[in-house]
Design a protein around this motif. Structure first.
Motif, PDB file in Angstrom:
ATOM      1  N   TYR A 316       1.150  -1.843  -0.225  1.00 11.03           N
ATOM      2  CA  TYR A 316       0.194  -0.439   0.432  1.00 11.03           C
ATOM      3  C   TYR A 316       1.354   0.918  -0.150  1.00 11.03           C
ATOM      4  CZ  TYR A 316      -3.786   3.322   1.851  1.00 11.03           C
ATOM      5  OH  TYR A 316      -4.564   4.991   2.169  1.00 11.03           O
ATOM      6  N   ILE A 319       2.491   1.839  -3.617  1.00 14.60           N
ATOM      7  CA  ILE A 319       1.293   2.003  -4.710  1.00 14.60           C
ATOM      8  C   ILE A 319       1.051   3.165  -4.031  1.00 14.60           C
ATOM      9  CG2 ILE A 319      -1.484   1.648  -5.401  1.00 14.60           C
ATOM     10  CD1 ILE A 319      -0.817  -1.263  -4.883  1.00 14.60           C
ATOM     11  N   ALA A 320       0.894   3.713  -2.918  1.00 12.62           N
ATOM     12  CA  ALA A 320       0.346   5.468  -3.110  1.00 12.62           C
ATOM     13  C   ALA A 320       1.803   6.239  -2.785  1.00 12.62           C
ATOM     14  CB  ALA A 320       0.971   5.350  -0.716  1.00 12.62           C
ATOM     15  N   GLU A 323       1.424   6.705  -7.176  1.00 12.49           N
ATOM     16  CA  GLU A 323       0.242   7.380  -7.178  1.00 12.49           C
ATOM     17  C   GLU A 323       0.946   8.544  -6.930  1.00 12.49           C
ATOM     18  OE1 GLU A 323      -4.413   8.529  -5.700  1.00 12.49           O
ATOM     19  OE2 GLU A 323      -2.913   6.844  -4.829  1.00 12.49           O
ATOM     20  N   ARG A 341      -4.521   4.295  -8.892  1.00 11.32           N
ATOM     21  CA  ARG A 341      -5.454   4.810  -7.447  1.00 11.32           C
ATOM     22  C   ARG A 341      -6.285   3.619  -7.028  1.00 11.32           C
ATOM     23  NH1 ARG A 341      -7.634   9.001  -9.035  1.00 11.32           N
ATOM     24  NH2 ARG A 341      -6.093  10.514  -8.526  1.00 11.32           N
ATOM     25  N   GLN A 343      -5.447   0.091  -7.757  1.00 12.49           N
ATOM     26  CA  GLN A 343      -4.223  -0.252  -7.089  1.00 12.49           C
ATOM     27  C   GLN A 343      -4.688  -0.324  -5.512  1.00 12.49           C
ATOM     28  OE1 GLN A 343      -0.752  -0.515  -8.664  1.00 12.49           O
ATOM     29  NE2 GLN A 343      -2.030  -1.689 -10.596  1.00 12.49           N
ATOM     30  N   ARG A 344      -4.202   1.405  -5.595  1.00 12.36           N
ATOM     31  CA  ARG A 344      -4.358   1.744  -3.842  1.00 12.36           C
ATOM     32  C   ARG A 344      -5.936   1.626  -3.308  1.00 12.36           C
ATOM     33  NH1 ARG A 344      -5.964   5.602  -1.347  1.00 12.36           N
ATOM     34  NH2 ARG A 344      -7.039   7.193  -2.748  1.00 12.36           N
ATOM     35  N   ARG A 345      -7.382   1.604  -4.057  1.00  8.68           N
ATOM     36  CA  ARG A 345      -8.195   1.579  -2.680  1.00  8.68           C
ATOM     37  C   ARG A 345      -8.418  -0.858  -2.854  1.00  8.68           C
ATOM     38  NH1 ARG A 345     -10.185   4.958  -6.394  1.00  8.68           N
ATOM     39  NH2 ARG A 345     -10.595   3.784  -7.180  1.00  8.68           N
ATOM     40  N   THR A 347      -6.151  -2.658  -2.177  1.00  5.48           N
ATOM     41  CA  THR A 347      -4.571  -2.949  -1.502  1.00  5.48           C
ATOM     42  C   THR A 347      -5.444  -2.400   0.481  1.00  5.48           C
ATOM     43  OG1 THR A 347      -3.339  -2.371  -2.585  1.00  5.48           O
ATOM     44  CG2 THR A 347      -2.510  -2.818  -0.214  1.00  5.48           C
ATOM     45  N   GLN A 348      -6.133  -1.561  -0.153  1.00  9.39           N
ATOM     46  CA  GLN A 348      -6.611  -0.754   1.346  1.00  9.39           C
ATOM     47  C   GLN A 348      -8.403  -1.465   1.970  1.00  9.39           C
ATOM     48  OE1 GLN A 348      -5.773   1.843   2.972  1.00  9.39           O
ATOM     49  NE2 GLN A 348      -6.967   0.348   5.013  1.00  9.39           N
TER      50      GLN A 348
END
Length: 771
Positions: A316, A319-320, A323, A341, A343-345, A347-348
């Motif tokens: 995460y 990715i952040a 981003e 973004r 991908q980040r969601r 992962t969260q």
């Protein structure tokens, strides 16, 4: 006597010297010089017991059996040999019990050991150890209740007699307070003495080994019987334990019952389960508290420690970052940014799902732990109920177990002791050993010649000394001037020495020529050479001690005559043959030689010794003058050599008439007649004790001289004589010791003896008979 003699001069004055009142009594003392004089004068009594005992000792030594003594020395070692016991040293510490050593000493001379020696050496066949018949055996047999061999075989009786003789011939002694014991045996043969002494020591050792072997064998037999009995007890008790355990379901694993082991295991598991439940509940309560407070569930420990969450969070973060880089480069609406973004969601979302799964797992773990704790608690409660119900059975089981254990322990102890005893049975060592074997003696030990002779002489001298002191103490005869003075209470005037028979014989030989010219029928005085030598000894031998003593009596009488009127002097004695006649004649002659008109009257009408010595054929005398039959001047005989007048006394057979005459006034008239014609009258009177005549004459005398025979007159007789003269005690001038042996007087009073007077050159005086 044991009293000390005083140092009075040879010539005693009329009056004794005054003594201070303080000297009237003194503490009794032992005078060693007087004791020495007693032993010297009683040397015969001193030597007689010594010679007698010496003779007996020599006789005993001549007939005594010569014995030789051999001695073997034994060490009674109180240490014990422990060869088979590995838990002790080979030799234990020394003991300090004297009773043990004394007991072993008595054991050496016991009958059991001596019997073995007698049998081994065949002493019953030895003449020395066979009793010989004695002279007193028939008499001793009368006092025996039974014979020595009654009820026993001849062999046993002979052995017993030999043992008795051997016991008398041996001596076992301990050397002081040590562990050494001497075994001494005496025999007529030196080789035999050494052999017997060594045999006794060997028999003592063999007895020790035999006694130990017998005791060990008896102990082993008893232990074996006890082991068999204990073995059966152990088997029975262990079987009872197993049967009771099976019957009550009390099986044991690793020393405890199965029920107890299960309870222990469940208890441990329950504790572990409670710990897990507590841990799970803590985690669950933590999650509940985060949920209620609205916090981030990812902060719990399980989420933090989860590897999956850690990877997702790392992803995460990457990715952040990507981003942010793309957004800054391409802008927020770029497709690449939109893709990152997304991908980040995703992962969260995965992180949240993993956290939710962990939360659900925590609650599930808490429920499982609590359920497991509950299950274990229920199982433990059930087993504890079973254990409570079997507690009484376990008490009985433990009792059976203790009994079985005690039997097993005792059995094992007896078994080990039995094995030790069996090992010792073949290895027994005595507690003693020989230090010195008896060697053949080269000198006899008995009889001890010098010791016996020395003891005989010493005992004889001791007995002789006691006998000498006793005889001297019991001897009451007058021997010293001081003793005579103490008994009589009047002074001792002189001590007239004894004239030896050889001296008298020498003087008597002078009258042989005159004897042929003498008419035996003459009524006149005997010629001087024919008179007894002792009657004229003071005149014929003026330089002798005898003449000196007569002069001492004369001097005492002259002193009295100067101060008081003295006309009649009576010379008497307590008993007959005490020398009064010799004293009276010599005193009268000595006075006449000084020119004093002196008359000597023979007043002993019963035994007229003066007349017998000087004029044995006189036809008139005192009796004839008293009765008026003869005129006084006609009866008087005169010695022209000295000028002495003598009134003899003819022999009278009518004794009653003599006694009456002495108490009549006729004797008084005769004395009154002579008082006016002579300056001094000396009367030789009869003895005082046996006859009353002398006492009657004492009433008429002005002074009385008492003659005492030295070492002849008892003190009691002198005291009695003084009591008889008590009515006229003021007239007693003193006493005179006669027949004094000056050579023996030194043992009573050295300063009045011939040893003290020897420098004055007097004639030698020897002991002998004197009138």
């Amino acid at each position: 006597m044991l009293q000390r003699n005083s140092d009075l001069p040879y010539v005693i004055p009329d009056e004794p010297p005054a003594r201070p009142a303080a000297e009237s009594w003194q503490y009794p003392t032992v005078d060693l010089r007087e004791m020495g004089r007693i032993l010297r004068r009683r040397y015969r009594l001193l030597a007689l017991p010594a010679l007698a005992l010496l003779g007996l000792a020599l006789t005993y030594l001549m007939f005594a059996t010569t014995l030789y003594t051999a001695t073997s020395t034994v060490l009674v070692d109180p240490r014990r040999a422990n060869v088979v016991e590995t838990n002790q040293s080979v030799l234990s510490n020394f003991g300090t019990d004297d009773a043990t050593i004394e007991s072993q000493t008595l054991l050496i001379q016991s009958v059991a050991i001596l019997t073995r020696v007698v049998d081994k050496l065949k002493l019953t066949e030895d003449e020395e150890f066979t009793p010989k018949p004695g002279l007193l055996d028939p008499i001793k047999g009368l006092f025996r209740s039974s014979g020595p061999s009654d009820g026993a075989s001849p062999e046993d009786a002979a052995r017993s007699r030999s043992v008795d003789i051997l016991q008398k011939r041996m001596k076992v002694t301990r050397q002081g307070t040590t562990f050494l014991v001497d075994v001494a045996v005496s025999s007529q043969s030196p080789q035999k003495a050494a052999t017997i002494a060594n045999a006794i020591a060997d028999a003592y050792f063999n007895e020790q080994v035999r006694a130990k072997y017998d005791a060990t064998r008896i102990a082993a037999t008893w232990l074996n019987s006890q082991i068999d009995e204990l073995k059966s007890k152990v088997v029975a008790s262990e079987k009872a334990v197993e049967d009771y355990r099976s019957a009550n379901n009390l099986m044991v694993s690793q020393g405890v019952t199965l029920n107890d082991q299960q309870i222990t295991d469940l208890n441990g598991k329950l504790i572990a389960a409670r710990a897990q439940t507590a841990e799970a509940r803590a985690k669950y309560e933590q999650i509940q508290d985060i949920a209620k407070s609205g916090g981030d569930p990812g902060g719990i420990n399980a989420a933090i420690s989860s590897e999956m969450i850690t990877k997702l969070r790392t992803q995460y973060a990457d990715i952040a970052k990507n981003e942010a880089d793309l957004s800054s480069k391409y802008g927020a609406r770029h497709p690449l940014v939109a893709n990152v973004r997304a991908q980040r969601r995703d992962t969260q979302r995965l992180i949240n799902e993993e956290i939710r799964r962990i939360l659900e797992s925590t609650k599930h773990d808490y429920d499982v732990a609590r359920s497991r704790e509950t299950s274990l608690q229920q199982s433990l409660d059930k087993l504890q109920g079973v254990s409570t119900s079997s507690g009484q059975a376990q008490v009985r089981l433990r009792e059976l177990q203790r009994e079985a254990e005690a039997n097993r322990t005792q059995y094992e102890s007896y078994l080990a002791r039995s094995k030790e005893t069996t090992a010792q049975e073949s290895l027994e060592m005595p507690d003693s050993r020989i230090v010195t074997k008896a060697s053949i003696p080269i000198r006899p030990s008995s009889p001890k010649t010098m010791l016996i002779l020395g003891l005989a002489v010493m005992l004889g001298l001791g007995a002789g000394s006691v006998l000498a002191f006793l005889v001297d103490y019991l001897d009451g005869r007058v021997k010293t001037l001081e003793q005579a003075e103490a008994i009589s209470g009047v002074p001792v005037l002189a001590a007239v020495p004894l004239v030896g028979a050889r001296e008298l014989a020498r003087l008597a030989r002078r009258g042989r020529n005159e004897l042929g010219r003498y008419d035996p029928k003459s009524t006149k005085l005997l010629p001087a050479p024919l008179q007894p030598p002792l009657t004229r000894y003071a005149i014929d031998e003026p330089g002798t001690f005898f003449a000196e003593a007569i002069r001492a009596v004369r001097l005492a009488l002259q002193r009295t005559m100067r101060s008081q009127p003295v006309k009649v002097v009576q010379v008497t004695s307590a008993l007959d043959s005490e020398g009064k006649t010799t004293l009276a004649i010599n005193l009268a002659q000595s006075l006449a030689m000084l020119g004093i008109r002196t008359l000597l009257i023979d007043g002993d009408l019963r035994n007229p010794q003066v007349t017998r010595a000087l004029c044995p054929r006189a036809d008139a005398g005192l009796l004839e003058v008293a009765i008026g039959q003869t005129a006084p001047e006609q009866a008087i005989l005169v010695d022209h050599s000295t000028g002495l007048s003598i009134l003899p006394s003819t022999r009278i057979k009518e004794v009653e008439y003599i006694t009456e005459l002495m108490f009549s006034d006729r004797i008084v008239d005769v004395l009154d007649h002579f008082r006016h014609r002579y300056e001094l009258i000396v009367i030789d009177s009869p003895p005082l004790v046996p006859l009353v005549d002398g006492r009657a004459l004492a009433e008429l005398a002005d002074r009385i001289i008492l003659a005492l025979a030295w070492d002849q007159t008892p003190g009691e007789v002198l005291s009695h004589a003084m009591d008889l003269l008590s009515p006229v005690s003021d007239r007693i001038m003193g006493t005179v010791l006669t027949r004094v042996d000056l050579s023996r007087l030194q043992f009573y009073d050295y300063y009045r003896s011939s040893a003290y007077l020897k420098p004055y050159g007097a004639a030698s005086l020897h002991a002998g008979a004197a009138r």
